[in-house]
Design a protein around this motif. Structure first.
Motif, PDB file in Angstrom:
ATOM      1  N   PRO A 283       0.912  -1.498   0.115  1.00  0.00           N
ATOM      2  CA  PRO A 283      -0.120  -0.318   0.009  1.00  0.00           C
ATOM      3  C   PRO A 283       1.223   1.682  -0.192  1.00  0.00           C
ATOM      4  CG  PRO A 283      -0.371  -1.254   1.840  1.00  0.00           C
ATOM      5  CD  PRO A 283       0.791  -2.320   1.226  1.00  0.00           C
ATOM      6  N   VAL A 284       1.947   1.535   0.067  1.00  0.00           N
ATOM      7  CA  VAL A 284       3.205   2.273   0.127  1.00  0.00           C
ATOM      8  C   VAL A 284       4.249   2.227  -0.433  1.00  0.00           C
ATOM      9  CG1 VAL A 284       2.363   3.361   2.049  1.00  0.00           C
ATOM     10  CG2 VAL A 284       4.247   1.060   2.370  1.00  0.00           C
ATOM     11  N   PRO A 285       4.635   2.739  -1.208  1.00  0.00           N
ATOM     12  CA  PRO A 285       6.168   2.130  -1.772  1.00  0.00           C
ATOM     13  C   PRO A 285       7.240   2.125  -1.265  1.00  0.00           C
ATOM     14  CG  PRO A 285       5.658   5.043  -2.222  1.00  0.00           C
ATOM     15  CD  PRO A 285       4.679   4.597  -1.345  1.00  0.00           C
ATOM     16  N   ILE A 286       7.910   0.846  -1.271  1.00  0.00           N
ATOM     17  CA  ILE A 286       8.396   0.262  -0.535  1.00  0.00           C
ATOM     18  C   ILE A 286       9.892   1.485  -1.087  1.00  0.00           C
ATOM     19  CG2 ILE A 286       9.800  -1.517  -0.344  1.00  0.00           C
ATOM     20  CD1 ILE A 286       7.006  -3.098  -0.426  1.00  0.00           C
TER      21      ILE A 286
ATOM     22  N   THR B  94      15.380   6.911   9.445  1.00  0.00           N
ATOM     23  CA  THR B  94      15.781   7.156   7.735  1.00  0.00           C
ATOM     24  C   THR B  94      14.664   5.329   7.415  1.00  0.00           C
ATOM     25  OG1 THR B  94      17.601   7.947   7.662  1.00  0.00           O
ATOM     26  CG2 THR B  94      16.603   6.920   4.942  1.00  0.00           C
ATOM     27  N   GLN B  95      13.950   5.392   6.715  1.00  0.00           N
ATOM     28  CA  GLN B  95      13.017   4.054   6.182  1.00  0.00           C
ATOM     29  C   GLN B  95      14.250   3.111   5.816  1.00  0.00           C
ATOM     30  OE1 GLN B  95       9.808   5.366   3.538  1.00  0.00           O
ATOM     31  NE2 GLN B  95       8.464   5.442   5.616  1.00  0.00           N
ATOM     32  N   ALA B  96      14.246   2.091   5.901  1.00  0.00           N
ATOM     33  CA  ALA B  96      14.417   0.979   5.479  1.00  0.00           C
ATOM     34  C   ALA B  96      13.990  -0.417   5.703  1.00  0.00           C
ATOM     35  CB  ALA B  96      16.105   0.977   6.085  1.00  0.00           C
ATOM     36  N   LEU B  97      14.243  -0.852   4.231  1.00  0.00           N
ATOM     37  CA  LEU B  97      14.290  -2.675   4.562  1.00  0.00           C
ATOM     38  C   LEU B  97      14.161  -3.384   5.761  1.00  0.00           C
ATOM     39  CD1 LEU B  97      14.913  -3.945   0.699  1.00  0.00           C
ATOM     40  CD2 LEU B  97      12.838  -3.166   1.714  1.00  0.00           C
ATOM     41  N   GLY B  98      13.567  -3.955   6.337  1.00  0.00           N
ATOM     42  CA  GLY B  98      13.931  -4.737   7.878  1.00  0.00           C
ATOM     43  C   GLY B  98      13.256  -4.815   8.425  1.00  0.00           C
ATOM     44  N   ASP B  99      13.398  -6.371   9.234  1.00  0.00           N
ATOM     45  CA  ASP B  99      11.798  -7.736   9.566  1.00  0.00           C
ATOM     46  C   ASP B  99      12.346  -6.731  11.722  1.00  0.00           C
ATOM     47  OD1 ASP B  99      10.666  -8.618  12.065  1.00  0.00           O
ATOM     48  OD2 ASP B  99      11.271 -10.501  11.466  1.00  0.00           O
ATOM     49  N   THR B 100      11.698  -6.342  11.959  1.00  0.00           N
ATOM     50  CA  THR B 100      12.224  -4.895  13.126  1.00  0.00           C
ATOM     51  C   THR B 100      10.911  -6.171  14.011  1.00  0.00           C
ATOM     52  OG1 THR B 100      10.354  -3.587  14.188  1.00  0.00           O
ATOM     53  CG2 THR B 100      13.164  -3.244  12.204  1.00  0.00           C
TER      54      THR B 100
ATOM     55  N   HIS C  32      10.629  -1.421  15.099  1.00  0.00           N
ATOM     56  CA  HIS C  32      10.965  -0.318  15.856  1.00  0.00           C
ATOM     57  C   HIS C  32      10.308   1.011  14.247  1.00  0.00           C
ATOM     58  CE1 HIS C  32      15.974  -0.796  14.697  1.00  0.00           C
ATOM     59  NE2 HIS C  32      15.087  -2.034  15.793  1.00  0.00           N
ATOM     60  N   VAL C  33       9.798   2.320  15.795  1.00  0.00           N
ATOM     61  CA  VAL C  33       9.150   3.764  14.610  1.00  0.00           C
ATOM     62  C   VAL C  33      10.053   3.723  13.798  1.00  0.00           C
ATOM     63  CG1 VAL C  33       8.467   5.524  15.832  1.00  0.00           C
ATOM     64  CG2 VAL C  33       8.395   3.543  17.106  1.00  0.00           C
ATOM     65  N   ASP C  34       9.435   4.394  12.581  1.00  0.00           N
ATOM     66  CA  ASP C  34       9.390   4.660  11.454  1.00  0.00           C
ATOM     67  C   ASP C  34       9.109   6.489  12.099  1.00  0.00           C
ATOM     68  OD1 ASP C  34      10.142   5.890   8.784  1.00  0.00           O
ATOM     69  OD2 ASP C  34       8.784   3.738   7.643  1.00  0.00           O
ATOM     70  N   PHE C  35      10.478   7.126  12.096  1.00  0.00           N
ATOM     71  CA  PHE C  35      10.401   8.359  12.328  1.00  0.00           C
ATOM     72  C   PHE C  35      10.085   9.044  11.626  1.00  0.00           C
ATOM     73  CE2 PHE C  35      12.168   6.842  16.271  1.00  0.00           C
ATOM     74  CZ  PHE C  35      10.872   8.105  17.274  1.00  0.00           C
TER      75      PHE C  35
END
Ligand code: SAH
Length: 363
Positions: free
Chosen positions: A192-195, A240-246, A270-273
């Motif tokens: 639903p959002v750009p990755i 900063t947005q990044a790939l990763g299972d947190t 993790h919060v995606d600030f």
């Protein structure tokens, strides 16, 4: 009468209607987990900043008082805390602001908390103050406000999207033949959002979004834009947005497998600030930060407060006070991974501790 354990309820739900999303799993687990009551502290599962050092709530209190004055000292204003845990932060905040002229008289205190057990603990901690509880922020009455949320957003559910051969799939939780919970990826049309870095993502790479956090940020920011005020959010996460299972589970101060005992461990992500800042900006708030918690607390004068608190104490007590403060600010403890971000009405041009980072980074 004992309710069925959550693992049984979830097993039956998945067996009947199919795999559930990571967000559905996290929401069900955390509702059960926090519903148990006091899970914090040395004898519990995890320790948070206000439980480590009283200076945390005190400095946030002074930040609130200065922000209230910058707002023109409205009377009344809503002083809101979301996810207050044991009520320690609010208690320290109120003690530190007791002598700020007019602040207590104007503060109409609202706590957003879903757990009945934690509400009871908060009521006890704040017995000297009139407080009102809410299941969600939306029912806090209108008017100018200051919102505080520490380690609240990390407890809200995230959805996970996983790179699979055919594009992206949503990570779901299903059952194997033995009835154990397992992750599966369900192909989806599009996330639903750009990755970010989507093109380079290797199979198995994960991207997370929190719709619940975005909804909360949007609602709080719209309220601030309409009625005036600010929100201070402190949590662990990335700028900063990044790939990763947190997604992680913590029980008795150790990591625990996420799927092994639903509702018995604290599940967070993790919060995606960057997402928080973007959502808040779109909803009309001015964004300050995110900034590392250690930097922010130093700018607010945590060292000076440490000196005051330690003066006249025995060496052992002074050592403990110092150890708590260091844990909050040192880069290898909570100082770097934890961040603070503030969302404010555009009329507030600067906020304590963020002055050097004012809105230009995120405008
Ligand atoms: N702020 C506290 C507690 C952090 S733990 C501290 O720093 O010590 C997360 C808190 O959020 C708990 O109080 C939990 O019950 C509450 N919480 C979790 N999910 C919630 C939700 N969806 N709505 C309201 N409160 C929630």
């Amino acid at each position: 009468m004992n309710a069925a354990p959550l693992s049984e309820t979830l097993r039956q739900r998945i067996a009947t209607t199919g795999p559930i999303s990571v967000a559905e799993y996290m929401a069900a687990c955390n509702a059960a987990y926090y519903g148990r009551g006091d899970v914090f502290g040395v004898g519990g599962d995890f320790v948070t900043a206000p439980e480590i050092s009283q200076t945390f709530g005190e400095l946030i209190g002074l930040w609130c008082a200065v922000t209230w004055q910058a707002m023109g000292a409205p009377y009344p204003f809503r002083l809101v805390e979301c996810g207050p845990g044991r009520g320690t932060l609010m208690k320290d905040l109120l003690r530190a602001t007791a002598r700020v002229s007019g602040f207590h008289a104007a503060a109409d205190i609202h706590l957003v908390e879903t757990s009945p057990g934690l509400r009871a603990i908060q009521a006890h901690a704040l017995e000297d103050h009139h407080t009102t509880w809410h299941d969600s922020f939306a029912s806090v009455p209108n008017g100018p406000l200051i919102v505080v949320a520490n380690e609240f957003l990390d407890a809200l559910p995230v959805r996970q999207f996983e790179r699979i051969a055919a594009g992206w799939g949503e990570r779901m939780i299903g059952l194997n033949e033995s009835g154990d919970f397992i992750f599966t990826a369900q192909p989806c049309q599009a996330a639903p959002v750009p990755i970010p870095q989507a093109a380079e993502a290797e199979p198995g790479a994960v991207f997370e979004i929190s719709e619940a956090a975005a909804d909360w940020v949007r609602t709080v920011s719209e309220r601030i834009a309409r009625h005036g005020g600010a929100a201070l959010i402190a949590d662990y996460g990335h700028k900063t947005q990044a790939l990763g299972d947190t997604v992680q589970a913590v029980r008795r101060h150790s990591f625990h497998p996420v799927l092994s005992s639903p509702g018995e461990a604290d599940l967070t992500a993790h919060v995606d600030f960057a997402a928080v800042a973007q959502t808040a900006g779109k909803a009309g708030a001015r964004v300050f930060g995110p900034l590392e918690q250690g930097v922010w607390l130093r700018r607010l004068g945590i060292q000076m407060r440490l000196t005051q608190l330690s003066t006249g104490k025995s060496a052992a007590v002074a050592r403990d006070i110092g150890a708590g403060v260091r844990r909050l600010i040192e880069p290898d403890a909570m100082g770097l991974l934890f961040k603070v971000i503030a969302l404010a009405h555009p009329s507030l041009a600067s906020l304590e501790g963020f002055a050097q980072d004012a809105a230009h980074d995120h405008s």
